[in-house]
Design an enzyme around this catalytic site. Sequence first.
Site, PDB file in Angstrom:
ATOM      1  N   ASP A 114       1.453  -1.340 -10.277  1.00 34.24           N
ATOM      2  CA  ASP A 114       2.818  -1.700  -9.891  1.00 34.24           C
ATOM      3  C   ASP A 114       2.903  -3.222  -9.810  1.00 34.24           C
ATOM      4  O   ASP A 114       3.653  -3.777  -9.023  1.00 34.24           O
ATOM      5  CB  ASP A 114       3.126  -1.052  -8.527  1.00 34.24           C
ATOM      6  CG  ASP A 114       4.588  -1.153  -8.144  1.00 34.24           C
ATOM      7  OD1 ASP A 114       5.426  -1.338  -9.050  1.00 34.24           O
ATOM      8  OD2 ASP A 114       4.896  -1.043  -6.944  1.00 34.24           O
ATOM      9  N   LYS A 130       4.157  -0.704 -14.240  1.00 33.85           N
ATOM     10  CA  LYS A 130       5.477  -1.338 -14.211  1.00 33.85           C
ATOM     11  C   LYS A 130       5.634  -2.259 -15.416  1.00 33.85           C
ATOM     12  O   LYS A 130       4.700  -2.970 -15.774  1.00 33.85           O
ATOM     13  CB  LYS A 130       5.605  -2.159 -12.924  1.00 33.85           C
ATOM     14  CG  LYS A 130       7.017  -2.671 -12.770  1.00 33.85           C
ATOM     15  CD  LYS A 130       7.264  -3.748 -11.764  1.00 33.85           C
ATOM     16  CE  LYS A 130       6.653  -3.818 -10.447  1.00 33.85           C
ATOM     17  NZ  LYS A 130       7.464  -3.348  -9.350  1.00 33.85           N
ATOM     18  N   TRP A 190       2.004   2.976  -2.559  1.00 36.74           N
ATOM     19  CA  TRP A 190       1.523   3.908  -3.597  1.00 36.74           C
ATOM     20  C   TRP A 190       0.197   4.526  -3.141  1.00 36.74           C
ATOM     21  O   TRP A 190      -0.052   5.705  -3.352  1.00 36.74           O
ATOM     22  CB  TRP A 190       1.358   3.189  -4.949  1.00 36.74           C
ATOM     23  CG  TRP A 190       2.668   2.985  -5.676  1.00 36.74           C
ATOM     24  CD1 TRP A 190       3.903   2.912  -5.104  1.00 36.74           C
ATOM     25  CD2 TRP A 190       2.869   2.860  -7.091  1.00 36.74           C
ATOM     26  NE1 TRP A 190       4.855   2.733  -6.078  1.00 36.74           N
ATOM     27  CE2 TRP A 190       4.260   2.689  -7.295  1.00 36.74           C
ATOM     28  CE3 TRP A 190       2.024   2.843  -8.185  1.00 36.74           C
ATOM     29  CZ2 TRP A 190       4.811   2.522  -8.572  1.00 36.74           C
ATOM     30  CZ3 TRP A 190       2.568   2.676  -9.464  1.00 36.74           C
ATOM     31  CH2 TRP A 190       3.936   2.516  -9.652  1.00 36.74           C
ATOM     32  N   ASP A 229      -5.723  -5.586  -4.900  1.00 33.61           N
ATOM     33  CA  ASP A 229      -4.595  -6.537  -4.864  1.00 33.61           C
ATOM     34  C   ASP A 229      -5.116  -7.935  -4.561  1.00 33.61           C
ATOM     35  O   ASP A 229      -6.178  -8.096  -3.964  1.00 33.61           O
ATOM     36  CB  ASP A 229      -3.553  -6.134  -3.814  1.00 33.61           C
ATOM     37  CG  ASP A 229      -2.192  -6.758  -4.094  1.00 33.61           C
ATOM     38  OD1 ASP A 229      -1.295  -6.041  -4.587  1.00 33.61           O
ATOM     39  OD2 ASP A 229      -2.017  -7.972  -3.859  1.00 33.61           O
ATOM     40  N   ASP A 263      -8.326 -10.338  -8.226  1.00 33.76           N
ATOM     41  CA  ASP A 263      -7.296 -10.649  -9.226  1.00 33.76           C
ATOM     42  C   ASP A 263      -7.533  -9.746 -10.439  1.00 33.76           C
ATOM     43  O   ASP A 263      -8.600  -9.810 -11.056  1.00 33.76           O
ATOM     44  CB  ASP A 263      -7.458 -12.133  -9.600  1.00 33.76           C
ATOM     45  CG  ASP A 263      -6.452 -12.595 -10.622  1.00 33.76           C
ATOM     46  OD1 ASP A 263      -5.752 -11.737 -11.218  1.00 33.76           O
ATOM     47  OD2 ASP A 263      -6.358 -13.820 -10.827  1.00 33.76           O
ATOM     48  N   GLY A 295       0.770  -1.246   0.000  1.00 29.38           N
ATOM     49  CA  GLY A 295       0.000   0.000   0.000  1.00 29.38           C
ATOM     50  C   GLY A 295       0.799   1.293   0.000  1.00 29.38           C
ATOM     51  O   GLY A 295       0.240   2.345   0.298  1.00 29.38           O
TER      52      GLY A 295
HETATM   53  C1  LIG Z   1       5.550  -4.754  -6.035  1.00 23.09           C
HETATM   54  S1  LIG Z   1       4.083  -5.166  -5.220  1.00 23.09           S
HETATM   55  C2  LIG Z   1       3.204  -3.661  -5.261  1.00 23.09           C
HETATM   56  C3  LIG Z   1       3.713  -2.671  -4.288  1.00 23.09           C
HETATM   57  C4  LIG Z   1       2.750  -1.508  -4.100  1.00 23.09           C
HETATM   58  N1  LIG Z   1       2.695  -0.667  -5.278  1.00 23.09           N
HETATM   59  C5  LIG Z   1       3.160  -0.643  -2.947  1.00 23.09           C
HETATM   60  O1  LIG Z   1       3.571   0.478  -3.180  1.00 23.09           O
HETATM   61  O2  LIG Z   1       3.067  -1.092  -1.806  1.00 23.09           O
HETATM   62  C6  LIG Z   1       3.266  -6.134  -6.423  1.00 23.09           C
HETATM   63  C7  LIG Z   1       1.866  -6.574  -6.024  1.00 23.09           C
HETATM   64  O3  LIG Z   1       1.240  -7.145  -7.162  1.00 23.09           O
HETATM   65  C8  LIG Z   1       0.234  -8.003  -6.656  1.00 23.09           C
HETATM   66  N2  LIG Z   1      -0.313  -8.845  -7.712  1.00 23.09           N
HETATM   67  C9  LIG Z   1       0.366  -9.780  -8.436  1.00 23.09           C
HETATM   68  N3  LIG Z   1      -0.492 -10.383  -9.301  1.00 23.09           N
HETATM   69  C10 LIG Z   1      -1.710  -9.813  -9.111  1.00 23.09           C
HETATM   70  C11 LIG Z   1      -3.004 -10.023  -9.701  1.00 23.09           C
HETATM   71  N4  LIG Z   1      -3.181 -10.938 -10.658  1.00 23.09           N
HETATM   72  N5  LIG Z   1      -4.043  -9.271  -9.262  1.00 23.09           N
HETATM   73  C12 LIG Z   1      -3.858  -8.364  -8.270  1.00 23.09           C
HETATM   74  N6  LIG Z   1      -2.672  -8.126  -7.681  1.00 23.09           N
HETATM   75  C13 LIG Z   1      -1.604  -8.848  -8.093  1.00 23.09           C
HETATM   76  C14 LIG Z   1       0.979  -8.757  -5.572  1.00 23.09           C
HETATM   77  O4  LIG Z   1       0.069  -9.357  -4.672  1.00 23.09           O
HETATM   78  C15 LIG Z   1       1.820  -7.642  -4.952  1.00 23.09           C
HETATM   79  O5  LIG Z   1       1.202  -7.142  -3.797  1.00 23.09           O
END
Ligand SMILES: C[S@@+](CC[C@H](N)C(=O)[O-])C[C@H]1O[C@@H](n2cnc3c(N)ncnc32)[C@H](O)[C@@H]1O
Length: 379
Positions: free
Chosen positions: A170, A210, A55, A117, A133, A53
């Site tokens: 992200d 990203k 961002w 997320d 998802d 969280g």
């Molecule tokens: C690098 S982290 C994000 C960090 C976030 N932007 C922050 O600032 O805290 C990547 C996130 O992508 C989520 N993620 C991966 N695949 C996903 C999907 N299919 N649907 C939703 N979230 C997903 C992961 O659960 C993870 O929390």
Amino acid sequence: MGKSSKDKRDAYYRLAKEQGWRARSAFKLLQLDEEFNLFEGVTRVVDLCAAPGSWSQVLSRILIQGQRVGRAAWEDKRYQELLRLRQADLTGDSSAPETDERPEVRPRKDVKIVAIDLQPMSPLEGITCLKADITHPSTIPLLLKALDPDYNSTSSPTEASHPVDLVLSDGAPDVTGLHDLDIYVQSQLLWAALNLALCVLKPGGTFVAKIFRGKDVDLLYAQLKIVFEDVTVAKPRSSRASSVEAFIVCTNFRPPKGFKASLDNPLGAGRKLQTDTGDVKPQRTEYSRKLREDGITELDLGSDLEEEEGEDIRWIAPFLACGDLSAFDADASHKLPEGHVSLDPIQPPTAPPYRRALEERKKMGGAYGKTKLGGLPGG
Ligand SMILES: C[S@@+](CC[C@H](N)C(=O)[O-])C[C@H]1O[C@@H](n2cnc3c(N)ncnc32)[C@H](O)[C@@H]1O
């Protein structure tokens, strides 16, 4: 690696804890904002793949609390430098103290932020958090409903109004270390984010996501360039230079006439954008070199890389390193300030994928890094 050696090796990890961010990723968004002024006039935002969280915290601090971080903090810093120079000119004293003069903190009205997320996210005041998802079609009605409680889930997403100014993503999968596989899974997340963005963005809106810069990333740029006026690949200083990670910043959403976002037939690698009147391809343009106001030369290769009529069209997006030059280098080790005390992370993961492995290990009597072999089957 102990906490304090990680503090030394990763200045952003240490700063995140000191400044109360849930993850060091916050600095990536702040540095993107320094360059692209992402939040000007923005009140409605979707933050995809948002856990833990940081961002969303940036969004909350800037939009809801009206704090001056990111671009605004950078502008304040430049303003202070100008003041100091002017004062030095007048008094001959270049060490003139900073003034306390700070522009007023002004929260914005009618802010709507939805964060999504797969992982549960600890609540943040004023932000609607959804556990879903982003690659699943059922997520779009959930998102539209969260944005607009009057949204009728029986109507198609494209019939919903386009109320969002900014879509962020992200998203990152759990990295396997198999480069091609990681890049592929990441690209699927990106397409999912883009398809969601196409359904909710208002004309003129911005999409930031990203990417991992893989072999065919130029095909993605070409597709994005059809629906956004400007597409730039940006690398914040807080993103390690050694990583293939970068961010695509797409501004001024301008879907072609007749274009309809469709989740039944979503956009993806190898599939072209469609309008009511057929396929859309990027316009053929001349090679052109444009000097932008900020001094960057943008080379537009147009569609000249197209080999034959009907083949995929490639386009190279301009690349921009962003973040103040005085910011920490994410790849360097930094000397810790005198008397440094290492802090705990602000927000430990709510449901880390490794939790079960740790529980199993504990059950078998193993400690961190010291599994008793006798406890393992066949051990
Ligand atoms: C690098 S982290 C994000 C960090 C976030 N932007 C922050 O600032 O805290 C990547 C996130 O992508 C989520 N993620 C991966 N695949 C996903 C999907 N299919 N649907 C939703 N979230 C997903 C992961 O659960 C993870 O929390």
